[in-house]
Design a protein around this motif. Structure first.
Motif, PDB file in Angstrom:
ATOM      1  N   GLY A 237      28.114 -32.739 -59.965  1.00  0.00           N
ATOM      2  CA  GLY A 237      27.930 -31.989 -58.808  1.00  0.00           C
ATOM      3  C   GLY A 237      27.627 -30.530 -59.355  1.00  0.00           C
ATOM      4  N   GLY A 238      27.207 -30.302 -60.471  1.00  0.00           N
ATOM      5  CA  GLY A 238      26.857 -28.890 -60.972  1.00  0.00           C
ATOM      6  C   GLY A 238      25.540 -28.585 -61.034  1.00  0.00           C
ATOM      7  N   ASP A 239      25.147 -27.666 -61.879  1.00  0.00           N
ATOM      8  CA  ASP A 239      23.758 -27.168 -61.604  1.00  0.00           C
ATOM      9  C   ASP A 239      22.803 -28.007 -62.655  1.00  0.00           C
ATOM     10  OD1 ASP A 239      24.305 -24.828 -60.536  1.00  0.00           O
ATOM     11  OD2 ASP A 239      24.911 -23.662 -62.019  1.00  0.00           O
ATOM     12  N   PRO A 240      21.560 -28.163 -62.361  1.00  0.00           N
ATOM     13  CA  PRO A 240      20.721 -29.062 -63.346  1.00  0.00           C
ATOM     14  C   PRO A 240      21.341 -28.842 -65.006  1.00  0.00           C
ATOM     15  CG  PRO A 240      19.582 -28.351 -61.778  1.00  0.00           C
ATOM     16  CD  PRO A 240      20.610 -27.453 -61.731  1.00  0.00           C
ATOM     17  N   LEU A 241      21.198 -29.622 -65.837  1.00  0.00           N
ATOM     18  CA  LEU A 241      21.567 -29.720 -67.269  1.00  0.00           C
ATOM     19  C   LEU A 241      20.509 -28.719 -67.839  1.00  0.00           C
ATOM     20  CD1 LEU A 241      23.850 -30.965 -68.665  1.00  0.00           C
ATOM     21  CD2 LEU A 241      22.561 -32.757 -69.257  1.00  0.00           C
ATOM     22  N   SER A 242      20.754 -28.116 -68.763  1.00  0.00           N
ATOM     23  CA  SER A 242      19.828 -27.391 -69.675  1.00  0.00           C
ATOM     24  C   SER A 242      20.023 -27.472 -71.082  1.00  0.00           C
ATOM     25  CB  SER A 242      20.014 -25.873 -69.475  1.00  0.00           C
ATOM     26  OG  SER A 242      19.597 -25.572 -68.205  1.00  0.00           O
ATOM     27  N   VAL A 243      19.031 -28.306 -71.544  1.00  0.00           N
ATOM     28  CA  VAL A 243      19.121 -28.710 -72.971  1.00  0.00           C
ATOM     29  C   VAL A 243      17.734 -28.200 -73.808  1.00  0.00           C
ATOM     30  CG1 VAL A 243      19.559 -30.838 -74.713  1.00  0.00           C
ATOM     31  CG2 VAL A 243      20.289 -30.779 -72.146  1.00  0.00           C
ATOM     32  N   ASP A 244      18.029 -27.545 -75.001  1.00  0.00           N
ATOM     33  CA  ASP A 244      17.054 -27.097 -75.878  1.00  0.00           C
ATOM     34  C   ASP A 244      16.329 -28.092 -76.811  1.00  0.00           C
ATOM     35  OD1 ASP A 244      18.965 -27.099 -77.771  1.00  0.00           O
ATOM     36  OD2 ASP A 244      18.934 -24.769 -77.851  1.00  0.00           O
ATOM     37  N   VAL A 245      16.682 -29.261 -76.828  1.00  0.00           N
ATOM     38  CA  VAL A 245      15.930 -30.195 -77.552  1.00  0.00           C
ATOM     39  C   VAL A 245      15.673 -31.396 -76.521  1.00  0.00           C
ATOM     40  CG1 VAL A 245      17.361 -29.718 -79.601  1.00  0.00           C
ATOM     41  CG2 VAL A 245      18.043 -31.665 -77.937  1.00  0.00           C
ATOM     42  N   PRO A 246      14.584 -32.270 -77.123  1.00  0.00           N
ATOM     43  CA  PRO A 246      14.153 -33.476 -76.185  1.00  0.00           C
ATOM     44  C   PRO A 246      15.388 -34.294 -75.875  1.00  0.00           C
ATOM     45  CG  PRO A 246      12.825 -33.165 -78.178  1.00  0.00           C
ATOM     46  CD  PRO A 246      13.952 -32.306 -78.666  1.00  0.00           C
ATOM     47  N   VAL A 247      15.295 -34.816 -74.479  1.00  0.00           N
ATOM     48  CA  VAL A 247      16.195 -35.634 -73.811  1.00  0.00           C
ATOM     49  C   VAL A 247      15.498 -37.082 -73.484  1.00  0.00           C
ATOM     50  CG1 VAL A 247      17.657 -35.887 -71.816  1.00  0.00           C
ATOM     51  CG2 VAL A 247      17.539 -33.890 -72.959  1.00  0.00           C
ATOM     52  N   LEU A 248      16.519 -37.948 -73.866  1.00  0.00           N
ATOM     53  CA  LEU A 248      16.092 -39.317 -73.344  1.00  0.00           C
ATOM     54  C   LEU A 248      17.002 -39.945 -72.525  1.00  0.00           C
ATOM     55  CD1 LEU A 248      14.331 -42.261 -73.775  1.00  0.00           C
ATOM     56  CD2 LEU A 248      16.109 -42.909 -75.550  1.00  0.00           C
ATOM     57  N   ALA A 249      16.720 -40.461 -71.393  1.00  0.00           N
ATOM     58  CA  ALA A 249      17.311 -40.832 -70.269  1.00  0.00           C
ATOM     59  C   ALA A 249      17.284 -42.323 -70.280  1.00  0.00           C
ATOM     60  CB  ALA A 249      17.046 -40.072 -68.784  1.00  0.00           C
ATOM     61  N   LEU A 250      18.337 -43.112 -70.380  1.00  0.00           N
ATOM     62  CA  LEU A 250      18.351 -44.543 -70.258  1.00  0.00           C
ATOM     63  C   LEU A 250      18.948 -44.897 -68.835  1.00  0.00           C
ATOM     64  CD1 LEU A 250      20.338 -45.570 -73.619  1.00  0.00           C
ATOM     65  CD2 LEU A 250      17.727 -45.282 -73.167  1.00  0.00           C
ATOM     66  N   GLY A 251      17.719 -45.184 -67.967  1.00  0.00           N
ATOM     67  CA  GLY A 251      18.056 -45.484 -66.523  1.00  0.00           C
ATOM     68  C   GLY A 251      18.187 -44.055 -65.580  1.00  0.00           C
ATOM     69  N   ALA A 252      18.637 -44.090 -64.517  1.00  0.00           N
ATOM     70  CA  ALA A 252      18.777 -43.080 -63.741  1.00  0.00           C
ATOM     71  C   ALA A 252      19.602 -41.930 -64.135  1.00  0.00           C
ATOM     72  CB  ALA A 252      19.301 -43.582 -62.248  1.00  0.00           C
ATOM     73  N   ALA A 253      19.355 -40.803 -63.949  1.00  0.00           N
ATOM     74  CA  ALA A 253      20.059 -39.810 -64.819  1.00  0.00           C
ATOM     75  C   ALA A 253      19.739 -38.128 -63.823  1.00  0.00           C
ATOM     76  CB  ALA A 253      19.405 -39.217 -66.212  1.00  0.00           C
TER      77      ALA A 253
END
Length: 353
Positions: A141-157
């Motif tokens: 329920g928070g703000d969009p996730l901020s990440v400074d490296v590539p992200v792999l989502a396995l399924g819905a995210a």
């Protein structure tokens, strides 16, 4: 085992120079092998790895990161739970990573912690990782996730802001839940009731949505979904409630444990499975083939999902300047056993009417 000896005469940890000397190659070649760089012959690579194994050499990860700008470490955010889906996927990722040139760091988020996902990601980034893998996340329920490296989502995210977001999704986007629901409709059931997973889970939302879409596309009534918590005990409670409704002839549960609990309640209420009610689960846990009746379910094959996902991510990390390949599809498979059957004659007549 051979050991390296320092000036003090004491055993010391073997270094790259020791490996180079034993293998008869330059130290640069040793670095190329352990950084998985091209232009090293298979024979030379094997000789270096054999020398490293003989000496008990382990490359210094911190030093390698300083030289190459890469940590050769992937961060995995997993849900801290004993439920079959997340735990089996985590084990599969660890096993698959052993065959790569990458180590895994794991940080758990927890369903009851509203900031768990962001904190888990921050923890991994502080350790130094080349990418982050999101495995079975929940909506905090928070703000969009901020990440400074590539992200792999396995399924819905959740929504993620990152240099690049890769994903592995089920073939045809939700075909698994649609196949489970369609199987029951294809047997002749008028509609399908749904025991849903917790709404905060992205996977539960996806299964619920495609159950609903399948019924709507077929022109069938869409019963109210009843939310569970993935446990057999909650499945039992919901099953007891559904058993009191003679119009319930088909149930799709969002996981096998809730399906098994529902079957228990149906039996206790005097409603046979599949004679009176057909039941389908999701996950194909080892127990699913051995309950009575053996459970029709969806096999998600987490070992294959881990292989496909890690291969996709590592291929991108090894060629970051090239456009990423199209997202691979992970196939789910409907496993038909004895918990599903055509509805009774009376129900078939109602369906035709």
């Amino acid at each position: 085992m051979d050991t390296a000896v320092g000036r003090s005469g004491r055993d010391r940890r073997p270094g790259g120079t020791d490996v180079a000397r034993l293998a008869g190659v330059s130290q640069k070649t040793v670095s190329r092998v352990f950084n998985d760089e091209p232009n090293v012959s298979a024979e030379t690579r094997d000789r270096v790895l054999a020398a490293a194994q003989r000496l008990g050499y382990r490359p210094n990860g911190a030093a390698r990161a300083l030289l190459t700008g890469r940590h050769h470490r992937l961060g995995v955010v997993s849900l801290g739970t004993s439920h079959f889906g997340p735990s089996s996927l985590l084990v599969a990722l660890e096993r698959e990573a052993r065959g790569s040139n990458y180590a895994l760091s794991i940080a758990n988020s927890f369903e009851e912690d509203p900031s768990g996902l962001a904190e888990a990601v921050d923890n991994l980034l502080a350790q130094g990782v080349d990418a982050v893998i999101l495995s079975e996340p929940v909506d905090d329920g928070g703000d969009p996730l901020s990440v400074d490296v590539p992200v792999l989502a396995l399924g819905a995210a959740p929504v993620v802001h990152a240099p690049i977001v890769l994903s592995v999704h089920a073939a045809e986007g939700g075909a698994a839940a649609a196949a489970a629901t369609g199987h029951l409709l294809g047997l002749g059931h008028r509609t399908v009731h749904h025991i849903a997973g917790p709404h905060r889970w992205w996977a539960a939302r996806e299964r619920r949505q495609h159950w609903q879409d399948t019924l709507t596309a077929a022109g069938r009534d869409v019963p109210e979904a009843i939310e569970g918590d993935w446990t057999a005990s909650r499945g039992y409670e919901i099953g007891a409630r559904l058993a009191r409704d003679p119009g319930v002839t088909a149930i799709f549960a969002a996981n096998d444990e809730m399906a098994i609990g529902a079957i228990h309640a149906l039996h206790e209420a005097g409603r046979s499975v599949p004679g009176d009610v057909s039941v389908v689960g999701f996950d194909d846990i080892p127990l699913a083939a051995h309950v009575w009746p053996p459970l029709t379910t969806v096999s998600s094959d987490n070992a294959e999902l881990a292989r496909v996902g890690l291969t996709y991510l590592i291929d991108f990390l090894n060629s970051p300047d090239s456009p990423p390949a199209p997202p691979p599809e992970h196939e789910h498979r409907l496993v038909i056993r004895n918990s599903t059957a055509r509805p009774s004659t009376a129900e078939e007549e109602n369906t035709r009417a």
